[in-house]
Design a protein around this motif. Structure first.
Motif, PDB file in Angstrom:
ATOM      1  N   HIS A  36       0.472  -0.758   0.337  1.00 44.81           N
ATOM      2  CA  HIS A  36      -0.194  -0.028  -0.178  1.00 44.81           C
ATOM      3  C   HIS A  36       0.621   0.959  -0.104  1.00 44.81           C
ATOM      4  O   HIS A  36       1.924   1.007   0.572  1.00 44.81           O
ATOM      5  N   ARG A  37       0.308   2.148  -0.152  1.00 42.11           N
ATOM      6  CA  ARG A  37       1.141   3.563  -0.516  1.00 42.11           C
ATOM      7  C   ARG A  37       0.560   4.862   1.107  1.00 42.11           C
ATOM      8  O   ARG A  37      -0.270   4.477   1.039  1.00 42.11           O
ATOM      9  N   LEU A  38       1.728   4.398   1.219  1.00 40.40           N
ATOM     10  CA  LEU A  38       1.299   5.579   2.230  1.00 40.40           C
ATOM     11  C   LEU A  38       0.936   7.296   1.716  1.00 40.40           C
ATOM     12  O   LEU A  38       2.091   7.273   1.025  1.00 40.40           O
ATOM     13  N   GLU A  39       0.376   7.923   2.741  1.00 39.51           N
ATOM     14  CA  GLU A  39      -0.194   9.009   2.565  1.00 39.51           C
ATOM     15  C   GLU A  39       0.099  10.173   3.514  1.00 39.51           C
ATOM     16  O   GLU A  39       0.192  10.636   2.814  1.00 39.51           O
ATOM     17  N   GLN A  40      -0.477   9.687   4.482  1.00 41.80           N
ATOM     18  CA  GLN A  40      -0.464  10.342   5.602  1.00 41.80           C
ATOM     19  C   GLN A  40       0.122  10.422   6.997  1.00 41.80           C
ATOM     20  O   GLN A  40       0.568   8.820   7.403  1.00 41.80           O
ATOM     21  N   VAL A  41       0.616  10.806   8.012  1.00 41.13           N
ATOM     22  CA  VAL A  41       1.406  10.413   9.067  1.00 41.13           C
ATOM     23  C   VAL A  41       0.181  11.761  10.526  1.00 41.13           C
ATOM     24  O   VAL A  41       0.662  12.767   9.741  1.00 41.13           O
ATOM     25  N   ALA A  56      -0.809   5.942   7.365  1.00 40.95           N
ATOM     26  CA  ALA A  56      -2.270   5.594   6.938  1.00 40.95           C
ATOM     27  C   ALA A  56      -1.476   5.484   5.385  1.00 40.95           C
ATOM     28  O   ALA A  56      -0.967   6.448   4.916  1.00 40.95           O
ATOM     29  N   GLU A  57      -2.710   4.864   4.628  1.00 42.62           N
ATOM     30  CA  GLU A  57      -3.371   4.948   3.773  1.00 42.62           C
ATOM     31  C   GLU A  57      -3.857   5.685   2.553  1.00 42.62           C
ATOM     32  O   GLU A  57      -4.343   6.377   3.982  1.00 42.62           O
TER      33      GLU A  57
END
Length: 96
Positions: A36-41, A56-57
């Motif tokens: 999965h691509r990581l999008e948010q921290v 979060a993805e």
């Protein structure tokens, strides 16, 4: 056995060994390993009041990138190495 959680410092130390321009992905679900691509921290507070950081993805359809490469699943010990079965000689039609 007590379970220890990875801290932000642990993650920073581990990531610092890699080139900063390398894409970061999440490996999820050991029973059906996907990338999965990581999008948010996001930082929040857990049920005990301690600060926690979540990775979060994204929500886009292309966030799930597909199956995790087998060598990654093996390195994570989610799967065992698999060897191809031995080849049998082919049967030929009309030859006895």
């Amino acid at each position: 056995m007590a379970h220890t959680e990875t801290t932000v410092g642990d993650l920073v130390d581990q990531l610092s060994a890699h080139d900063r321009s390398t894409p970061l992905r999440l490996a999820m679900n050991p029973f059906f390993p996907m990338a999965h691509r990581l999008e948010q921290v996001i930082q929040a507070v857990d049920e005990t009041g301690r600060p926690v950081v979540y990775l979060a993805e994204g929500r886009d359809a292309d966030t799930q990138l597909g199956h995790l490469p087998p060598e990654v699943a093996v390195a994570l010990t989610w799967q065992t190495p698999v060897q191809a079965p031995p080849r049998r000689p082919r049967r030929r039609v009309g030859v006895k």
